[in-house]
Design a protein around this motif. Structure first.
Motif, PDB file in Angstrom:
ATOM      1  N   GLU A  35      41.891  82.939  78.386  1.00 40.59           N
ATOM      2  CA  GLU A  35      41.406  82.772  76.490  1.00 40.59           C
ATOM      3  C   GLU A  35      42.301  82.816  75.403  1.00 40.59           C
ATOM      4  OE1 GLU A  35      38.798  83.627  73.167  1.00 40.59           O
ATOM      5  OE2 GLU A  35      38.185  83.207  75.502  1.00 40.59           O
ATOM      6  N   PRO A  36      43.909  82.992  75.574  1.00 41.39           N
ATOM      7  CA  PRO A  36      44.782  82.481  75.224  1.00 41.39           C
ATOM      8  C   PRO A  36      45.304  81.339  74.834  1.00 41.39           C
ATOM      9  CG  PRO A  36      45.670  84.629  76.343  1.00 41.39           C
ATOM     10  CD  PRO A  36      44.263  84.333  76.277  1.00 41.39           C
ATOM     11  N   GLY A  37      45.155  80.454  75.920  1.00 45.11           N
ATOM     12  CA  GLY A  37      44.560  79.321  75.641  1.00 45.11           C
ATOM     13  C   GLY A  37      44.119  78.221  75.587  1.00 45.11           C
ATOM     14  N   ARG A  38      42.495  79.000  75.882  1.00 42.74           N
ATOM     15  CA  ARG A  38      41.384  78.131  74.709  1.00 42.74           C
ATOM     16  C   ARG A  38      41.956  78.233  73.775  1.00 42.74           C
ATOM     17  NH1 ARG A  38      38.545  80.328  79.783  1.00 42.74           N
ATOM     18  NH2 ARG A  38      38.294  82.427  79.086  1.00 42.74           N
ATOM     19  N   LEU A  39      41.893  79.705  73.207  1.00 44.31           N
ATOM     20  CA  LEU A  39      42.522  79.560  71.358  1.00 44.31           C
ATOM     21  C   LEU A  39      42.756  78.717  71.407  1.00 44.31           C
ATOM     22  CD1 LEU A  39      42.070  83.611  71.106  1.00 44.31           C
ATOM     23  CD2 LEU A  39      40.224  82.373  70.596  1.00 44.31           C
ATOM     24  N   ARG A  40      44.099  78.660  71.353  1.00 43.44           N
ATOM     25  CA  ARG A  40      45.376  77.222  71.466  1.00 43.44           C
ATOM     26  C   ARG A  40      44.713  76.043  71.581  1.00 43.44           C
ATOM     27  NH1 ARG A  40      48.985  80.606  75.315  1.00 43.44           N
ATOM     28  NH2 ARG A  40      50.494  81.826  73.855  1.00 43.44           N
ATOM     29  N   ILE A  41      44.209  75.004  72.442  1.00 42.23           N
ATOM     30  CA  ILE A  41      43.302  74.360  72.279  1.00 42.23           C
ATOM     31  C   ILE A  41      42.576  74.406  70.782  1.00 42.23           C
ATOM     32  CG2 ILE A  41      41.950  72.829  73.283  1.00 42.23           C
ATOM     33  CD1 ILE A  41      43.032  73.983  76.077  1.00 42.23           C
ATOM     34  N   ILE A  42      41.465  75.247  70.878  1.00 49.57           N
ATOM     35  CA  ILE A  42      40.563  75.328  69.999  1.00 49.57           C
ATOM     36  C   ILE A  42      41.308  75.417  69.220  1.00 49.57           C
ATOM     37  CG2 ILE A  42      38.976  76.918  68.615  1.00 49.57           C
ATOM     38  CD1 ILE A  42      37.890  77.932  71.261  1.00 49.57           C
ATOM     39  N   GLY A  43      41.790  75.734  68.434  1.00 49.00           N
ATOM     40  CA  GLY A  43      42.962  75.916  67.192  1.00 49.00           C
ATOM     41  C   GLY A  43      43.325  74.853  66.648  1.00 49.00           C
ATOM     42  N   ALA A  44      43.900  74.186  67.117  1.00 51.17           N
ATOM     43  CA  ALA A  44      44.314  72.467  67.655  1.00 51.17           C
ATOM     44  C   ALA A  44      43.752  72.023  66.860  1.00 51.17           C
ATOM     45  CB  ALA A  44      45.313  72.290  68.341  1.00 51.17           C
ATOM     46  N   LEU A  45      42.393  71.521  67.956  1.00 48.71           N
ATOM     47  CA  LEU A  45      40.968  70.341  67.182  1.00 48.71           C
ATOM     48  C   LEU A  45      40.647  70.633  66.175  1.00 48.71           C
ATOM     49  CD1 LEU A  45      39.888  70.469  70.875  1.00 48.71           C
ATOM     50  CD2 LEU A  45      41.169  68.948  70.007  1.00 48.71           C
ATOM     51  N   LEU A  46      40.724  72.601  65.724  1.00 46.93           N
ATOM     52  CA  LEU A  46      40.375  72.767  64.081  1.00 46.93           C
ATOM     53  C   LEU A  46      40.860  72.041  63.193  1.00 46.93           C
ATOM     54  CD1 LEU A  46      38.890  76.009  64.852  1.00 46.93           C
ATOM     55  CD2 LEU A  46      37.208  73.780  64.763  1.00 46.93           C
ATOM     56  N   ALA A  47      42.525  71.917  63.620  1.00 51.04           N
ATOM     57  CA  ALA A  47      43.573  72.019  62.396  1.00 51.04           C
ATOM     58  C   ALA A  47      43.664  70.594  62.401  1.00 51.04           C
ATOM     59  CB  ALA A  47      44.694  72.325  63.053  1.00 51.04           C
ATOM     60  N   LEU A  48      43.256  69.783  63.388  1.00 45.39           N
ATOM     61  CA  LEU A  48      43.438  68.125  63.957  1.00 45.39           C
ATOM     62  C   LEU A  48      42.129  67.636  62.782  1.00 45.39           C
ATOM     63  CD1 LEU A  48      44.967  66.096  64.120  1.00 45.39           C
ATOM     64  CD2 LEU A  48      43.190  65.881  66.363  1.00 45.39           C
ATOM     65  N   LEU A  49      41.028  68.763  63.028  1.00 43.40           N
ATOM     66  CA  LEU A  49      39.897  67.828  62.433  1.00 43.40           C
ATOM     67  C   LEU A  49      40.096  68.189  60.849  1.00 43.40           C
ATOM     68  CD1 LEU A  49      36.917  67.309  63.484  1.00 43.40           C
ATOM     69  CD2 LEU A  49      35.760  68.798  64.200  1.00 43.40           C
TER      70      LEU A  49
END
Length: 457
Positions: A35-49
């Motif tokens: 879950e922490p890894g998935r959250l990091r990926i989601i956060g990075a994608l949202l910020a990039l978007l």
């Protein structure tokens, strides 16, 4: 004999060294299973978007704002300057023929009008040359006009000199000057006018389209943020994540600003074209037609039948005075232009001078008919008085038409500037605002996801 290079029997080969990229991919896969890894990926994608949305918005808005600024401050003023060059040259030609008809009685006002027109044309050519692209068709037209202008002035001065001395050759020089104006200079000026209008149309085409790519990316960013918040709610039962809510709010503000700002800007620019540029073009053409008509009217008396043209009427060839025939053509163009200008006028202030010009044009035609009748009957001096005389002459009608068209042009120019200024103003600050809000939105997304990650430490 045993091969010394072969490894001993039973010894495993050395392991293959993996690349850093492959190891990174494996680590990312492993992290994505937690879950922490998935959250990091989601956060990075949202910020990039969100950042990509802000950058694309700033880029597309900057392009449209620059094009709108060119419409207001560059291409439309240059289009008007090109029309002024044409008008000044045509009016100078008219003033030259009027002065020639007056002979030794040429007034200081008539001479000054000619000089002012020549000076205006020269000054406008300098302005156009400074703003034209090197090697462009506009530059070629400007260069040609700069070459022809002194040649034309020389011919007019010779015509005046011989006319003052009473030599008939002065009329030939003036007709040659008129020929150079009509066949070389005015077509070059008209070509410049058309090129600048094409440039204006291109700027409008760049300024008015909706930034669909930025809008689509903004909708995608909002969808991603909504999904992330819904996911967060399903896993934690918490309704709000302050960071993600802030990112959503910032993205929503940018998207609404983008859509509303461009809608208002588009409306203003379309209004400036429909109720400004179109009317200006029609009025410029009408004014040019009136100037050409006046010049041909004067030259009818200068040439005194030396120039003729054959036309077909009722199935028969008829020989007519060339300049009088051209006068009729120009007056027809003037009438059509004034009719269209009256339809395009959207208020009383714009319609009143056009209506006055139509009334003066009708009176001009009546007086011209009377003058032609006098000339045809051999009463040249009476015809001359009816053309270049006082307030009862056709010249007074022409001056009134020209003055009313100038008033209409001033009104439509103000209408254009107001509407185009509103359109440009609607985009002011949007590019910078979008970039700043996108950075804040990306930071909010990262902080919101970071808040969830802190719960796993």
């Amino acid at each position: 004999m045993a091969n010394l290079a072969s490894p001993p029997v039973g010894t495993a080969p050395p392991p293959t060294r993996r690349t850093a990229f492959a190891e990174g991919v494996d680590k990312a896969r492993a992290a994505a299973t937690t879950e922490p890894g998935r959250l990091r990926i989601i956060g990075a994608l949202l910020a990039l978007l969100v950042l990509a949305f802000g950058a694309l918005t700033a880029w597309q808005t900057t392009d449209r704002e620059a094009a709108a600024d060119d419409v207001l401050h560059k291409s439309q003023p240059l289009s008007t300057a090109a029309a002024d060059i044409y008008r000044s040259l045509a009016d100078a030609n008219t003033a030259a023929s009027s002065g020639f008809l007056a002979g030794g009685q040429e007034t200081a006002a008539s001479r000054q009008r000619y000089e002012d027109d020549i000076d205006t044309a020269a000054a406008k050519l300098v302005t156009a040359a400074n703003n034209a692209d090197p090697g462009s068709p506009s530059t070629a037209a400007i260069t040609r006009l700069n070459t022809l202008l002194p040649e034309y002035k020389g011919l007019v001065e010779r015509a005046r000199t011989y006319n003052r001395q009473g030599f008939p050759v002065g009329g030939a020089y003036l007709r040659y000057a008129n020929q150079k104006m009509q066949e070389e200079m005015l077509p070059a000026a008209e070509d410049l006018y058309k090129k600048e209008n094409q440039r204006l149309d291109a700027d409008y085409a760049d300024a008015t389209p909706y930034p669909w790519a930025a809008i689509a990316l903004g909708v995608l960013a909002l969808a991603g943020l909504a999904w992330a918040q819904h996911r967060n709610y399903r896993r934690t039962n918490r309704l709000l994540n302050h960071g993600l809510v802030s990112a959503t709010a910032a993205t929503t503000v940018v998207l609404l600003w983008l859509v509303v700002g461009h809608t208002v800007a588009r409306a203003g620019l379309n209004d400036s074209y429909d109720n400004g540029v179109r009317s200006l073009n029609v009025l410029h053409d009408a004014r040019i037609a009136s100037l050409k008509a006046r010049g041909n009217e004067n030259l009818t008396l200068v040439a005194r039948g030396a120039e003729t043209v054959k036309v077909t009427a009722d199935g028969e060839d008829v020989t007519l005075d060339k300049y009088d025939h051209d006068f009729g053509t120009d007056m027809s163009a003037l009438g059509k232009g004034l009719t269209l200008a009256a339809k395009l006028a959207d208020d009383q202030s714009g319609g009143k001078p056009v209506a006055a010009a139509e009334s003066n044009m009708a009176e001009w035609k009546k007086r011209h008919t009377t003058a032609r009748a006098q000339d045809d009957n051999g009463n040249y001096e009476q015809a001359l008085a009816l053309v270049i005389g006082g307030k009862d002459a056709t010249g007074a009608c022409f001056d009134n038409v020209d003055a009313n068209l100038a008033d209409a042009l001033d009104h439509e120019q103000a209408e254009f500037q107001r509407a185009a200024g509103d359109g440009l103003g609607a985009m002011t600050g949007l590019a910078v605002g979008a970039a700043v809000l996108a950075v804040l939105g990306a930071a909010g997304a990262v902080l919101g996801i970071g808040r969830r990650l802190s719960e796993y430490r």
